[in-house]
Design an enzyme around this catalytic site. Sequence first.
Site, PDB file in Angstrom:
ATOM      1  N   ARG A  92       0.839  -1.213   0.000  1.00 39.05           N
ATOM      2  CA  ARG A  92       0.000   0.000   0.000  1.00 39.05           C
ATOM      3  C   ARG A  92       0.869   1.257   0.000  1.00 39.05           C
ATOM      4  O   ARG A  92       0.551   2.255  -0.662  1.00 39.05           O
ATOM      5  CB  ARG A  92      -0.953  -0.017   1.203  1.00 39.05           C
ATOM      6  CG  ARG A  92      -2.130   0.968   1.109  1.00 39.05           C
ATOM      7  CD  ARG A  92      -1.820   2.341   1.659  1.00 39.05           C
ATOM      8  NE  ARG A  92      -1.305   2.231   3.006  1.00 39.05           N
ATOM      9  CZ  ARG A  92      -0.360   3.023   3.503  1.00 39.05           C
ATOM     10  NH1 ARG A  92       0.174   4.000   2.784  1.00 39.05           N
ATOM     11  NH2 ARG A  92       0.090   2.847   4.733  1.00 39.05           N
ATOM     12  N   PHE A 131       9.043  11.130  -3.189  1.00 38.91           N
ATOM     13  CA  PHE A 131       8.618  12.437  -2.662  1.00 38.91           C
ATOM     14  C   PHE A 131       9.535  12.797  -1.508  1.00 38.91           C
ATOM     15  O   PHE A 131       9.474  12.169  -0.443  1.00 38.91           O
ATOM     16  CB  PHE A 131       7.171  12.274  -2.180  1.00 38.91           C
ATOM     17  CG  PHE A 131       6.479  13.514  -1.688  1.00 38.91           C
ATOM     18  CD1 PHE A 131       5.775  14.329  -2.560  1.00 38.91           C
ATOM     19  CD2 PHE A 131       6.470  13.827  -0.337  1.00 38.91           C
ATOM     20  CE1 PHE A 131       5.081  15.450  -2.095  1.00 38.91           C
ATOM     21  CE2 PHE A 131       5.778  14.941   0.140  1.00 38.91           C
ATOM     22  CZ  PHE A 131       5.085  15.752  -0.745  1.00 38.91           C
ATOM     23  N   GLY A 132      10.409  13.754  -1.710  1.00 41.99           N
ATOM     24  CA  GLY A 132      11.427  14.064  -0.703  1.00 41.99           C
ATOM     25  C   GLY A 132      11.087  15.305   0.102  1.00 41.99           C
ATOM     26  O   GLY A 132      11.363  16.433  -0.329  1.00 41.99           O
ATOM     27  N   CYS A 244      -0.312  17.400  -0.703  1.00 38.89           N
ATOM     28  CA  CYS A 244      -0.039  16.020  -1.131  1.00 38.89           C
ATOM     29  C   CYS A 244      -0.144  15.071   0.057  1.00 38.89           C
ATOM     30  O   CYS A 244      -0.702  13.964  -0.056  1.00 38.89           O
ATOM     31  CB  CYS A 244       1.346  15.917  -1.753  1.00 38.89           C
ATOM     32  SG  CYS A 244       1.637  17.090  -3.091  1.00 38.89           S
ATOM     33  N   GLU A 369       3.877  10.281   7.655  1.00 42.80           N
ATOM     34  CA  GLU A 369       2.734  11.124   7.255  1.00 42.80           C
ATOM     35  C   GLU A 369       2.092  11.810   8.460  1.00 42.80           C
ATOM     36  O   GLU A 369       0.887  12.013   8.495  1.00 42.80           O
ATOM     37  CB  GLU A 369       1.650  10.320   6.522  1.00 42.80           C
ATOM     38  CG  GLU A 369       2.146   9.322   5.523  1.00 42.80           C
ATOM     39  CD  GLU A 369       2.680   9.951   4.254  1.00 42.80           C
ATOM     40  OE1 GLU A 369       2.659  11.185   4.172  1.00 42.80           O
ATOM     41  OE2 GLU A 369       3.123   9.193   3.389  1.00 42.80           O
ATOM     42  N   GLY A 370       2.920  12.124   9.458  1.00 42.79           N
ATOM     43  CA  GLY A 370       2.423  12.747  10.685  1.00 42.79           C
ATOM     44  C   GLY A 370       2.253  11.698  11.768  1.00 42.79           C
ATOM     45  O   GLY A 370       1.482  10.749  11.616  1.00 42.79           O
TER      46      GLY A 370
HETATM   47  P1  TGC Z   1       1.523  25.990   9.350  1.00 45.13           P
HETATM   48  O1  TGC Z   1       2.049  27.363   9.575  1.00 45.13           O
HETATM   49  O2  TGC Z   1       0.359  25.519  10.165  1.00 45.13           O
HETATM   50  O3  TGC Z   1       1.162  25.781   7.829  1.00 45.13           O
HETATM   51  C1  TGC Z   1       2.063  26.168   6.829  1.00 45.13           C
HETATM   52  C2  TGC Z   1       1.250  26.312   5.562  1.00 45.13           C
HETATM   53  O4  TGC Z   1       0.716  25.033   5.218  1.00 45.13           O
HETATM   54  C3  TGC Z   1      -0.711  25.091   5.229  1.00 45.13           C
HETATM   55  N1  TGC Z   1      -1.176  23.819   5.755  1.00 45.13           N
HETATM   56  C4  TGC Z   1      -1.856  22.950   5.018  1.00 45.13           C
HETATM   57  N2  TGC Z   1      -2.284  22.994   3.750  1.00 45.13           N
HETATM   58  C5  TGC Z   1      -2.961  21.932   3.283  1.00 45.13           C
HETATM   59  N3  TGC Z   1      -3.210  20.852   4.037  1.00 45.13           N
HETATM   60  C6  TGC Z   1      -2.797  20.764   5.305  1.00 45.13           C
HETATM   61  N4  TGC Z   1      -3.035  19.662   6.007  1.00 45.13           N
HETATM   62  C7  TGC Z   1      -2.085  21.842   5.855  1.00 45.13           C
HETATM   63  N5  TGC Z   1      -1.513  22.088   7.058  1.00 45.13           N
HETATM   64  C8  TGC Z   1      -0.975  23.311   6.978  1.00 45.13           C
HETATM   65  C9  TGC Z   1      -1.054  26.273   6.103  1.00 45.13           C
HETATM   66  O5  TGC Z   1      -2.336  26.784   5.783  1.00 45.13           O
HETATM   67  C10 TGC Z   1       0.043  27.221   5.741  1.00 45.13           C
HETATM   68  O6  TGC Z   1      -0.250  27.782   4.472  1.00 45.13           O
HETATM   69  P2  TGC Z   1       0.211  29.287   4.095  1.00 45.13           P
HETATM   70  O7  TGC Z   1      -0.294  29.503   2.724  1.00 45.13           O
HETATM   71  O8  TGC Z   1      -0.437  30.167   5.138  1.00 45.13           O
HETATM   72  O9  TGC Z   1       1.702  29.289   4.191  1.00 45.13           O
HETATM   73  O10 TGC Z   1       2.755  25.040   9.487  1.00 45.13           O
HETATM   74  P3  TGC Z   1       3.324  24.391  10.726  1.00 45.13           P
HETATM   75  O11 TGC Z   1       4.732  24.040  10.420  1.00 45.13           O
HETATM   76  O12 TGC Z   1       3.035  25.207  11.963  1.00 45.13           O
HETATM   77  O13 TGC Z   1       2.433  23.081  10.755  1.00 45.13           O
HETATM   78  C11 TGC Z   1       2.423  22.373  11.856  1.00 45.13           C
HETATM   79  C12 TGC Z   1       2.180  20.885  11.553  1.00 45.13           C
HETATM   80  C13 TGC Z   1       2.730  20.121  12.718  1.00 45.13           C
HETATM   81  C14 TGC Z   1       0.689  20.649  11.399  1.00 45.13           C
HETATM   82  C15 TGC Z   1       2.889  20.450  10.248  1.00 45.13           C
HETATM   83  O14 TGC Z   1       4.204  20.827  10.278  1.00 45.13           O
HETATM   84  C16 TGC Z   1       2.784  18.947  10.026  1.00 45.13           C
HETATM   85  O15 TGC Z   1       1.798  18.435   9.534  1.00 45.13           O
HETATM   86  N6  TGC Z   1       3.875  18.211  10.366  1.00 45.13           N
HETATM   87  C17 TGC Z   1       3.948  16.791  10.062  1.00 45.13           C
HETATM   88  C18 TGC Z   1       4.792  16.624   8.858  1.00 45.13           C
HETATM   89  C19 TGC Z   1       4.624  15.265   8.240  1.00 45.13           C
HETATM   90  O16 TGC Z   1       3.547  14.692   8.137  1.00 45.13           O
HETATM   91  N7  TGC Z   1       5.721  14.729   7.769  1.00 45.13           N
HETATM   92  C20 TGC Z   1       5.692  13.495   7.061  1.00 45.13           C
HETATM   93  C21 TGC Z   1       6.419  13.648   5.778  1.00 45.13           C
HETATM   94  S1  TGC Z   1       6.227  12.447   4.586  1.00 45.13           S
HETATM   95  C22 TGC Z   1       6.820  11.049   5.245  1.00 45.13           C
HETATM   96  O17 TGC Z   1       6.857  10.830   6.394  1.00 45.13           O
HETATM   97  C23 TGC Z   1       7.297  10.028   4.365  1.00 45.13           C
HETATM   98  S2  TGC Z   1       6.691  10.189   2.818  1.00 45.13           S
HETATM   99  C24 TGC Z   1       6.241   8.670   2.436  1.00 45.13           C
HETATM  100  C25 TGC Z   1       7.412   7.907   1.972  1.00 45.13           C
HETATM  101  O18 TGC Z   1       8.230   8.456   1.195  1.00 45.13           O
HETATM  102  O19 TGC Z   1       7.496   6.703   2.338  1.00 45.13           O
END
Ligand code: TGC
Length: 390
Positions: A92, A131-132, A244, A369-370
């Site tokens: 998946r 996706f990096g 994404c 993914e969080g």
């Molecule tokens: P924040 O200031 O809240 O937001 C920055 C900008 O992003 C927008 N935004 C979103 N837009 C769409 N969907 C969402 N779910 C969004 N969440 C935030 C927001 O509106 C803002 O836009 P703009 O236009 O005003 O600049 O940013 P923050 O840094 O304070 O956010 C906090 C937090 C913790 C929610 C965020 O950093 C977060 O979700 N962190 C978790 C990161 C994450 O999931 N990392 C996983 C990466 S991928 C992975 O793990 C592996 S990929 C799969 C693989 O390759 O196997």
Amino acid sequence: MSDSADLLDIDGLLTPSEVSLRQGVRTFVEDRIKPNIAAWYERGVFPTEIVRELGGLGLLGMHLGGYGCPGRTAVDYGLAALELEAGDSGIRTFVSVQGSLAMTAIHKHGSEVQKQQWLPRMASGQVIGCFGLTEPTAGSDPSSMATFAHRAGPGPDADWILNGSKRWIGLASIADVAIIWAGTGEGIRGFVVPTNTTGFRATAIEPKLSMRASIQCDIELDDVRLPATALLPGAKGLSGPFECLNEARYGIIWGAMGAARDSYLEALSYSQERLQFGRPLAGYQLTQEKLVNMALEINKGMLLALQIGRLKEAGKLQPHQISMGKLNNCREAIKVCRDARAILGGNGITLDHSPMRHANNLESVRTYEGTDEIHTLIIGQHITGEPAFR
Ligand code: TGC
């Protein structure tokens, strides 16, 4: 679902087309994944030979329209993720990284030329993407990324030069194209990087105790020179990658229930056959309590996934709702898999049975993914109006 898992007739909420699509994916998983997964997992290999089959089944970028993509609904996509993860989270994950992350980045944010160049071949499985976003020191907080892109000269047509590193990037060592997110003078931007570009290097992270039938990599970017046209024009700031991630997180909501269902059904069947003290394990109250708790959580998790899917189809889905599904369904699925392993006793620690493999995989799924913690805080912010991340 099977009758033993679908105690609420959730199937009755699905359309004939959704049931038919699900059956096709289930058959593929029964025929191609389940007979082989233990060996792939033990050897620690991702089966690249199935990539074109997944494309042929219309599972790559299946929720996207045009450019050779199948254009299926959100619930179709969720049901497919569930059936694939009933096989293994690694399978998946391949579909998520390819379709929800790499293809979605190009589809949502790319130029017309980028879409024409990459999407049809990615949908068919001829080309693999990654996706990096995450970096060695920037996981939950991608805004702290150190990877940087600067222009090699003045003007909008100048080349870009990328430097930095990424970590935990699915598929990178077998990918043909990478979507790389990097800081620039104008905030975080995305780049379409052919992986044969000089200075791009991906190395698989090994050995792993989770997601063994899957590939996660380190990426090094050392003066990677790209034409101006490599920039994704539609993504400016962190909202680009987060849009994404919403898609990938959505698929996980369903996928986790696939791992849980497979574990539950295996434990149920085992408990009905395995005799101890002269009776099947299923006849003991403590076993029944475990099975009932598993069935409750699977049915609740399915209803949650379906409601979130219907909201997505209606164009009303919000990020905190995705977090509710991702947090709950990963958290409950891992408990289901662990309880299923307990019913299997000592036999449950072997690769002859799926629950411990699923539970180990879900350690990754609840982290990427969080994390559970991040999704808790996203919901907390929605409820209270107070961001508690920093
Ligand atoms: P924040 O200031 O809240 O937001 C920055 C900008 O992003 C927008 N935004 C979103 N837009 C769409 N969907 C969402 N779910 C969004 N969440 C935030 C927001 O509106 C803002 O836009 P703009 O236009 O005003 O600049 O940013 P923050 O840094 O304070 O956010 C906090 C937090 C913790 C929610 C965020 O950093 C977060 O979700 N962190 C978790 C990161 C994450 O999931 N990392 C996983 C990466 S991928 C992975 O793990 C592996 S990929 C799969 C693989 O390759 O196997």
